[in-house]
Motif scaffolding. Structure first.
Motif, PDB file in Angstrom:
ATOM      1  N   LEU A  20       0.861  -1.177   0.000  1.00 42.74           N
ATOM      2  CA  LEU A  20       0.000   0.000   0.000  1.00 42.74           C
ATOM      3  C   LEU A  20       0.896   1.226   0.000  1.00 42.74           C
ATOM      4  N   SER A  22       1.581   5.542  -0.205  1.00 41.76           N
ATOM      5  CA  SER A  22       1.083   6.705   0.525  1.00 41.76           C
ATOM      6  C   SER A  22      -0.029   7.434  -0.211  1.00 41.76           C
ATOM      7  N   ASP A  23      -0.122   7.286  -1.520  1.00 40.37           N
ATOM      8  CA  ASP A  23      -1.189   7.937  -2.275  1.00 40.37           C
ATOM      9  C   ASP A  23      -2.427   7.059  -2.407  1.00 40.37           C
ATOM     10  N   GLY A  24      -2.431   5.910  -1.713  1.00 39.34           N
ATOM     11  CA  GLY A  24      -3.569   5.005  -1.764  1.00 39.34           C
ATOM     12  C   GLY A  24      -3.457   3.918  -2.815  1.00 39.34           C
ATOM     13  N   THR A  25      -2.444   3.974  -3.644  1.00 36.48           N
ATOM     14  CA  THR A  25      -2.251   2.942  -4.656  1.00 36.48           C
ATOM     15  C   THR A  25      -1.936   1.600  -3.995  1.00 36.48           C
ATOM     16  N   VAL A  26      -2.510   0.558  -4.531  1.00 36.11           N
ATOM     17  CA  VAL A  26      -2.246  -0.787  -4.044  1.00 36.11           C
ATOM     18  C   VAL A  26      -1.566  -1.578  -5.155  1.00 36.11           C
ATOM     19  N   PRO A 122      -6.897  -3.435   0.945  1.00 31.09           N
ATOM     20  CA  PRO A 122      -7.404  -2.120   1.371  1.00 31.09           C
ATOM     21  C   PRO A 122      -8.196  -1.367   0.308  1.00 31.09           C
ATOM     22  N   GLU A 123      -8.311  -1.929  -0.915  1.00 31.63           N
ATOM     23  CA  GLU A 123      -9.129  -1.240  -1.922  1.00 31.63           C
ATOM     24  C   GLU A 123     -10.573  -1.133  -1.461  1.00 31.63           C
ATOM     25  N   ARG A 125     -12.396  -1.554   2.031  1.00 33.74           N
ATOM     26  CA  ARG A 125     -12.286  -1.795   3.467  1.00 33.74           C
ATOM     27  C   ARG A 125     -13.615  -2.280   4.039  1.00 33.74           C
ATOM     28  N   PRO A 239     -10.246   3.765   7.810  1.00 28.09           N
ATOM     29  CA  PRO A 239      -9.080   4.555   8.220  1.00 28.09           C
ATOM     30  C   PRO A 239      -9.280   5.184   9.598  1.00 28.09           C
TER      31      PRO A 239
END
Length: 336
Positions: A20, A22-26, A122-123, A125, A239
């Motif tokens: 994961l 920091s910009d949310g990319t998985v 985490p895409e 939750r 989150p």
């Protein structure tokens, strides 16, 4: 003018599974199965029929239907709805290990097994996985209605006893089983004319801010460590949520009371050497104190997830026997 924003960096590194940023990319790695691959007995593979069907076209979600020989010749069998493990972040019904477990359940219980995928964190939750599980149960309900009208999936029409449906799953799948049971018992999920006769969480993935004794004192298992368990919750929960979130800790400070919830009978399986062992034991003890029907079976000398790690070992043989006893004789005669 060039942007001065820093490049995305890794905030959660799940080794061979995913990262994961920091910009949310998985970033998901294609070959993430680190479990020893099971060797399927040829007779078992040949005996059980299976196929994949879509249960949620909007999300592209599928489940795998397993039909054993006794169903093929027209015998109506119990239905076992199964949810795989993987910390809510990895896994699929297509993984060889989960496939092997469901083949065993289908052939040896015997039962019609429905092994379902669900959206992963985490895409997506929580409660995404729990909502998908409710969609699976609604799909089963729709199939029962369609069969009553002379339609529906032909395998289920021929083979499924919709009055004897059981819900099971391992690890995170065991946590899903709890959420399905609560939704059923509180009336948030209605599946008539289906009757859920029992629920079987296998080494359920629960958590909490305060460490249990087994979490604090047990050495890490071969496939589950405390840091890995904590990381799974950071990826799966909304989150900012702590491990006392109701979707992690069924008896946390903000968790809804279960006293008035009409839960189906439960068979809870724990492993003696599992870091999460005490949470499963506490779960059963609390439910019993409320007057719920909850049976506990502990496997000595076993770690978390032993069944899907070694589906054809001695402990796996005994687990299948325990579940068979519950399905064919141990569950309550008052399903919901």
């Amino acid at each position: 003018m060039a942007s001065s924003a820093p490049a995305p960096h890794v905030v959660e590194d799940c080794g061979p599974n995913l990262q994961l940023l920091s910009d949310g990319t998985v970033i998901r790695l294609a070959d993430y199965n680190i479990l020893p691959l099971p060797v399927l007995p040829p007779a078992l593979s040949a005996a059980v029929q299976w196929k994949d069907v879509v249960y949620d076209a909007g999300s592209g979600l599928k489940l795998r239907v397993y039909r054993p020989p006794r169903a093929v010749i027209g015998e109506k069998l119990p239905v076992l709805v199964y949810f795989h493990g993987g910390g809510y972040a990895i896994g699929s019904f297509e993984m060889e290990n989960f496939h092997a477990c469901c083949l065993r359940f289908a052939y040896e219980l015997p039962a019609v097994v429905l092994s379902a995928d669900y959206r992963l964190a985490p895409e997506h939750r929580l409660p995404a996985a729990h909502d998908d599980a409710a969609s699976v149960m609604s799909w089963v309900r729709d199939q029962a209605v369609a069969v009553g009208d002379g339609a529906g999936d032909p395998w289920l029409a021929e083979s499924a006893h919709f009055g004897r449906v059981f819900v099971s799953g391992d690890s995170a799948g065991g946590g899903i089983v709890h959420q399905v049971a609560v939704r059923l018992g509180s009336g948030l999920l209605v599946v008539d004319p289906v009757r859920v006769a029992g629920c079987v969480p296998l080494f359920p993935y629960f958590g909490g801010e305060e460490r249990s004794r087994s979490e604090a004192e047990y050495p890490p298992g071969p496939y589950l460590t405390l840091p890995l368990s904590d990381q799974g919750w950071r990826l799966a929960l909304p989150p900012g949520a702590t491990r006392d979130h109701p979707l992690c800790n069924p008896f946390g400070p903000e968790s809804p009371a279960l006293d008035a919830v009409a839960l189906p009978p439960l068979l809870v399986v724990v492993s003696q050497l599992d870091l999460l062992r005490d949470r499963g034991v506490d779960y059963v003890e609390r439910l019993r104190a409320m007057g719920k029907t909850a049976e506990l079976v502990e496997f000595e000398g076993q770690h978390h997830g032993f069944f899907y790690i070694e589906p054809f070992g001695d402990a796996g043989d005994e687990l299948v026997r325990v579940v068979k006893r519950f399905v064919y004789g141990g569950a309550s005669s008052k399903p919901i």
